[in-house]
Each structure stands twice: as C-alpha cells, then as structure tokens.
Design a protein around this motif. Sequence first.
Motif, PDB file in Angstrom:
ATOM      1  N   GLY A  24       0.831  -1.191   0.000  1.00 35.67           N
ATOM      2  CA  GLY A  24       0.000   0.000   0.000  1.00 35.67           C
ATOM      3  C   GLY A  24       0.867   1.243   0.000  1.00 35.67           C
ATOM      4  N   ALA A  25       0.232   2.371   0.191  1.00 35.96           N
ATOM      5  CA  ALA A  25       0.903   3.658   0.040  1.00 35.96           C
ATOM      6  C   ALA A  25       2.151   3.804   0.916  1.00 35.96           C
ATOM      7  N   GLY A  26       2.185   3.103   2.059  1.00 36.93           N
ATOM      8  CA  GLY A  26       3.339   3.223   2.963  1.00 36.93           C
ATOM      9  C   GLY A  26       4.643   2.783   2.321  1.00 36.93           C
ATOM     10  N   THR A  35       1.042   9.236   2.026  1.00 36.44           N
ATOM     11  CA  THR A  35       0.021   8.196   2.093  1.00 36.44           C
ATOM     12  C   THR A  35      -1.355   8.869   2.067  1.00 36.44           C
ATOM     13  N   PHE A  36      -2.398   8.090   1.894  1.00 34.35           N
ATOM     14  CA  PHE A  36      -3.739   8.681   1.798  1.00 34.35           C
ATOM     15  C   PHE A  36      -4.282   9.076   3.157  1.00 34.35           C
ATOM     16  N   ARG A  37      -4.028   8.214   4.149  1.00 34.69           N
ATOM     17  CA  ARG A  37      -4.647   8.450   5.444  1.00 34.69           C
ATOM     18  C   ARG A  37      -3.650   8.983   6.474  1.00 34.69           C
ATOM     19  N   GLY A  38      -2.464   9.324   6.038  1.00 38.51           N
ATOM     20  CA  GLY A  38      -1.470   9.918   6.928  1.00 38.51           C
ATOM     21  C   GLY A  38      -1.705  11.421   7.071  1.00 38.51           C
ATOM     22  N   THR A 101      -0.245  -4.897  -5.656  1.00 34.52           N
ATOM     23  CA  THR A 101      -0.173  -3.542  -5.105  1.00 34.52           C
ATOM     24  C   THR A 101      -1.494  -2.795  -5.248  1.00 34.52           C
ATOM     25  N   GLN A 102      -1.751  -1.963  -4.229  1.00 32.44           N
ATOM     26  CA  GLN A 102      -2.882  -1.031  -4.312  1.00 32.44           C
ATOM     27  C   GLN A 102      -2.396   0.295  -4.881  1.00 32.44           C
ATOM     28  N   ASN A 103      -1.077   0.431  -5.030  1.00 36.03           N
ATOM     29  CA  ASN A 103      -0.517   1.716  -5.453  1.00 36.03           C
ATOM     30  C   ASN A 103      -0.680   1.904  -6.952  1.00 36.03           C
ATOM     31  N   LEU A 119      -3.982  -3.729  -8.404  1.00 33.06           N
ATOM     32  CA  LEU A 119      -5.410  -3.811  -8.084  1.00 33.06           C
ATOM     33  C   LEU A 119      -6.164  -2.560  -8.485  1.00 33.06           C
ATOM     34  N   HIS A 120      -5.513  -1.395  -8.342  1.00 34.76           N
ATOM     35  CA  HIS A 120      -6.251  -0.130  -8.498  1.00 34.76           C
ATOM     36  C   HIS A 120      -5.873   0.646  -9.757  1.00 34.76           C
ATOM     37  N   GLY A 121      -5.245  -0.047 -10.716  1.00 33.74           N
ATOM     38  CA  GLY A 121      -4.917   0.627 -11.978  1.00 33.74           C
ATOM     39  C   GLY A 121      -3.631   1.421 -11.890  1.00 33.74           C
ATOM     40  N   VAL A 164      -7.607   4.638 -13.113  1.00 32.17           N
ATOM     41  CA  VAL A 164      -7.522   4.074 -11.760  1.00 32.17           C
ATOM     42  C   VAL A 164      -8.923   3.629 -11.331  1.00 32.17           C
ATOM     43  N   VAL A 165      -8.952   2.820 -10.278  1.00 27.59           N
ATOM     44  CA  VAL A 165     -10.241   2.380  -9.750  1.00 27.59           C
ATOM     45  C   VAL A 165     -10.672   3.386  -8.687  1.00 27.59           C
ATOM     46  N   TRP A 166     -11.860   3.926  -8.860  1.00 26.39           N
ATOM     47  CA  TRP A 166     -12.364   4.889  -7.886  1.00 26.39           C
ATOM     48  C   TRP A 166     -13.237   4.194  -6.850  1.00 26.39           C
ATOM     49  N   GLY A 193       2.837  -1.630   4.471  1.00 26.04           N
ATOM     50  CA  GLY A 193       2.496  -0.223   4.227  1.00 26.04           C
ATOM     51  C   GLY A 193       1.066   0.011   3.804  1.00 26.04           C
ATOM     52  N   THR A 194       0.159  -0.798   4.338  1.00 24.46           N
ATOM     53  CA  THR A 194      -1.258  -0.570   4.026  1.00 24.46           C
ATOM     54  C   THR A 194      -2.072  -0.517   5.311  1.00 24.46           C
ATOM     55  N   SER A 195      -3.060   0.378   5.313  1.00 25.23           N
ATOM     56  CA  SER A 195      -3.944   0.468   6.482  1.00 25.23           C
ATOM     57  C   SER A 195      -4.964  -0.671   6.462  1.00 25.23           C
ATOM     58  N   ALA A 196      -5.069  -1.359   5.331  1.00 26.74           N
ATOM     59  CA  ALA A 196      -5.979  -2.511   5.186  1.00 26.74           C
ATOM     60  C   ALA A 196      -7.422  -2.143   5.531  1.00 26.74           C
ATOM     61  N   ILE A 218       4.301  -5.404   7.862  1.00 28.83           N
ATOM     62  CA  ILE A 218       5.355  -4.392   8.072  1.00 28.83           C
ATOM     63  C   ILE A 218       4.667  -3.043   8.016  1.00 28.83           C
ATOM     64  N   ASN A 219       4.685  -2.342   9.137  1.00 33.95           N
ATOM     65  CA  ASN A 219       4.017  -1.042   9.209  1.00 33.95           C
ATOM     66  C   ASN A 219       4.424  -0.391  10.534  1.00 33.95           C
ATOM     67  N   PRO A 220       4.814   0.871  10.523  1.00 35.91           N
ATOM     68  CA  PRO A 220       5.180   1.513  11.790  1.00 35.91           C
ATOM     69  C   PRO A 220       3.996   1.702  12.735  1.00 35.91           C
ATOM     70  N   ARG A 236       9.515   1.042   9.306  1.00 37.59           N
ATOM     71  CA  ARG A 236       9.283   1.510   7.936  1.00 37.59           C
ATOM     72  C   ARG A 236       9.582   0.380   6.957  1.00 37.59           C
ATOM     73  N   ALA A 237       8.861   0.410   5.838  1.00 37.30           N
ATOM     74  CA  ALA A 237       9.024  -0.663   4.858  1.00 37.30           C
ATOM     75  C   ALA A 237      10.444  -0.709   4.287  1.00 37.30           C
ATOM     76  N   ASP A 238      11.019   0.448   3.977  1.00 34.11           N
ATOM     77  CA  ASP A 238      12.346   0.434   3.348  1.00 34.11           C
ATOM     78  C   ASP A 238      13.386  -0.159   4.301  1.00 34.11           C
TER      79      ASP A 238
HETATM   80  P1  OAD Z   1      -3.255   4.380   3.525  1.00 29.92           P
HETATM   81  O1  OAD Z   1      -2.896   5.815   3.391  1.00 29.92           O
HETATM   82  O2  OAD Z   1      -4.640   4.057   3.962  1.00 29.92           O
HETATM   83  O3  OAD Z   1      -2.285   3.673   4.552  1.00 29.92           O
HETATM   84  C1  OAD Z   1      -0.893   3.792   4.471  1.00 29.92           C
HETATM   85  C2  OAD Z   1      -0.258   2.932   5.542  1.00 29.92           C
HETATM   86  O4  OAD Z   1       1.137   3.061   5.411  1.00 29.92           O
HETATM   87  C3  OAD Z   1      -0.610   3.339   6.973  1.00 29.92           C
HETATM   88  O5  OAD Z   1      -1.029   2.206   7.701  1.00 29.92           O
HETATM   89  C4  OAD Z   1       0.720   3.878   7.531  1.00 29.92           C
HETATM   90  O6  OAD Z   1       0.898   3.582   8.909  1.00 29.92           O
HETATM   91  C5  OAD Z   1       1.715   3.127   6.694  1.00 29.92           C
HETATM   92  N1  OAD Z   1       3.033   3.767   6.527  1.00 29.92           N
HETATM   93  C6  OAD Z   1       3.366   5.074   6.544  1.00 29.92           C
HETATM   94  N2  OAD Z   1       4.685   5.244   6.303  1.00 29.92           N
HETATM   95  C7  OAD Z   1       5.196   4.003   6.124  1.00 29.92           C
HETATM   96  C8  OAD Z   1       6.500   3.488   5.832  1.00 29.92           C
HETATM   97  N3  OAD Z   1       7.562   4.306   5.656  1.00 29.92           N
HETATM   98  N4  OAD Z   1       6.643   2.157   5.720  1.00 29.92           N
HETATM   99  C9  OAD Z   1       5.587   1.320   5.891  1.00 29.92           C
HETATM  100  N5  OAD Z   1       4.340   1.740   6.160  1.00 29.92           N
HETATM  101  C10 OAD Z   1       4.149   3.049   6.274  1.00 29.92           C
HETATM  102  O7  OAD Z   1      -2.883   3.684   2.132  1.00 29.92           O
HETATM  103  P2  OAD Z   1      -3.415   2.318   1.507  1.00 29.92           P
HETATM  104  O8  OAD Z   1      -3.629   1.283   2.547  1.00 29.92           O
HETATM  105  O9  OAD Z   1      -2.530   2.008   0.371  1.00 29.92           O
HETATM  106  O10 OAD Z   1      -7.242   3.752  -3.316  1.00 29.92           O
HETATM  107  O11 OAD Z   1      -4.818   2.781   0.953  1.00 29.92           O
HETATM  108  C11 OAD Z   1      -5.595   1.922   0.205  1.00 29.92           C
HETATM  109  C12 OAD Z   1      -6.291   2.645  -0.901  1.00 29.92           C
HETATM  110  O12 OAD Z   1      -6.992   3.781  -0.407  1.00 29.92           O
HETATM  111  C13 OAD Z   1      -5.366   3.249  -1.949  1.00 29.92           C
HETATM  112  O13 OAD Z   1      -4.983   2.323  -2.935  1.00 29.92           O
HETATM  113  C14 OAD Z   1      -6.187   4.326  -2.544  1.00 29.92           C
HETATM  114  C15 OAD Z   1      -6.724   4.911  -1.264  1.00 29.92           C
HETATM  115  O14 OAD Z   1      -7.810   5.686  -1.383  1.00 29.92           O
HETATM  116  C16 OAD Z   1      -7.409   4.094  -4.589  1.00 29.92           C
HETATM  117  O15 OAD Z   1      -6.647   4.843  -5.172  1.00 29.92           O
HETATM  118  C17 OAD Z   1      -8.582   3.455  -5.224  1.00 29.92           C
END
Ligand code: OAD
Length: 248
Positions: A24-26, A35-38, A101-103, A119-121, A164-166, A193-196, A218-220, A236-238
């Motif tokens: 995911g975005a992380g 990230t989206f929810r950061g 990947t969701q990215n 998954l999301h284009g 992309v998938v909306w 790196g995904t909030s799942a 793997i997620n902080p 962190r993922a890296d």
């Molecule tokens: P989120 O923004 O929901 O979550 C990002 C996650 O990455 C969070 O759990 C953070 O704690 C974690 N994170 C931040 N920095 C990190 C690092 N350096 N290493 C590892 N993890 C880290 O992103 P996604 O889960 O990818 O959808 O969001 C899912 C979908 O929601 C996205 O694909 C997008 C979004 O709206 C679409 O574009 C359709």
Amino acid sequence: MTGDVVRRAADALRRASTVTVLTGAGVSAASGIPTFRGKDGLWRKVRAETLATAEAFEHDPKLVWEWYDWRRGMIRDAQPNAGHTVLARWTRERSGTTVITQNVDGLHERANTHSITRLHGSIWHVRCWTGCARGREDWRDDTVPLPTLPPRCPHCGGLVRPGVVWFGESLDTSVLQRATAAAAGCDVFMAIGTSAVVYPAAELLPHARHGGATVIEINPEATNASGISDIVIRQRADEALARLDEML
Ligand code: OAD
C-alpha cells in the motif's frame, strides 16, 4: 525485540516456496509520496475518498484532474526506494514471489518488479470518460503537467479520466481473481504499508490466513491487518525490507 521479530519473519520467508506481498501507500512513503490516510494525505483539505469518485469527477472534472496532475508531478520526480528495490529483486530471484499492489504510482514497475498485479490501476493510464469506441481501452500518457485540465479524448473530444479504480467502482474481475488465488495459495503473505481498510484488497488477508499462510505485517503503526498477522514488524518498509533481505 524488533530483531527477534525480523528473524522470525526471515525464517518464515526462507521456508516458504510461495510468497505473496500486498503493498500500500506506505511502501512509497520513503520515496516522498504522501500516504492517503497519513497526516500529509489531504490535498487542499480534501480527502482522497471525496476526490476519487465518479461523482466528484462528474461534478468537477477539473478539480479531480488537478489533484491527479499534482500527484503525477510528485511521482514523476520520485525514485523507487529500498523497499521497492528489495521486493523487485525477490520477484526476479526468488521464484514464487509475487507482488499485489494497491498503489497506482508505478514505482514497483520502475524498480523492475517482475511479477506484479495492480489492483487499483495506474495513474499513468487514462481512458475516454464517455467510452467512445476508440478511447474505451486505457492508454498511457506520461505528460506532466498535462497541458489542459481536464484533458480531452483525442478520438471524440470528450473528457478523459484517470485509469484508476475509484471508490464505488469494481475491480477488474480477472485481476481480483488472480490476487485472491495468490493470497489463498501462498505459504507467506506480507501486508506492507497498508492500512488494510479498503476492500476488496483488505480481504486478501483473511484469504491468506484461511489458506494457511503465515501472515507478516510491516508497518510503523497498528492497522486492521495487525490482529490477523502472525508476525508484526513495526518499522518503515524500506528499513525492514532491507534488513530482512540481509538475513535471507
Ligand atoms: P493508507 O494511506 O490508507 O495507509 C498507508 C499505511 O502506510 C498506513 O497504515 C501507515 O501507517 C503506513 N506507513 C506510513 N509510512 C510508512 C513506511 N515508511 N513504511 C511502511 N508503512 C508506512 O494507504 P493504503 O492502505 O494504500 O485507493 O490505501 C488503500 C487505498 O486507499 C489506496 O490504494 C487508494 C486509497 O484511497 C485508490 O486509489 C482506489
């Protein structure tokens, strides 16, 4: 403590014949992509869930495209980080490793990842919004910034939308089937790196669990994936992936 957890993860990876990684975005955070929810996830104080919808596009295509154009600029200037590089090498050198990947940023691809399911284009793909015969299929457009917003279909002059998938849209059926099979049939499943919280991507975790996989997160931060994970690496993922790679 973290060292023990990483060692357990490395042991599980070493024993595994098949490894499926959900990112995911992380994973792209260390490349400077918010990230989206950061805390940096808002753009002009608007949430992704508000902008990434067909309704938002219908209402204000220029605004939605300004957001994508801004993200495309940021992504173009970014580089894959150690997390992308390690995963990419595993897909090339450790047979049975696949990345889902969701990215939409394309950084896994730029790191030369061999087995990848998006998954999301892709933010680099576009298609005709009105679905004209010649513009119905996605095509690649790397132009940054786009010369006019919203961009127009070269075939019919209608609006063009990002490939992309909306929210509210379905994932491509064959893509989802491939991802589900890869989750349900693997020995180790990693959620990195995904909030799942976004479905159906988040459903891959229970699929993997029910299929008998060892689940590694793997997620902080704690996430929806944490409770279902056997091994949780709070890094962190890296950094975590570079460390794991050294231990394999
Ligand atoms: P989120 O923004 O929901 O979550 C990002 C996650 O990455 C969070 O759990 C953070 O704690 C974690 N994170 C931040 N920095 C990190 C690092 N350096 N290493 C590892 N993890 C880290 O992103 P996604 O889960 O990818 O959808 O969001 C899912 C979908 O929601 C996205 O694909 C997008 C979004 O709206 C679409 O574009 C359709």
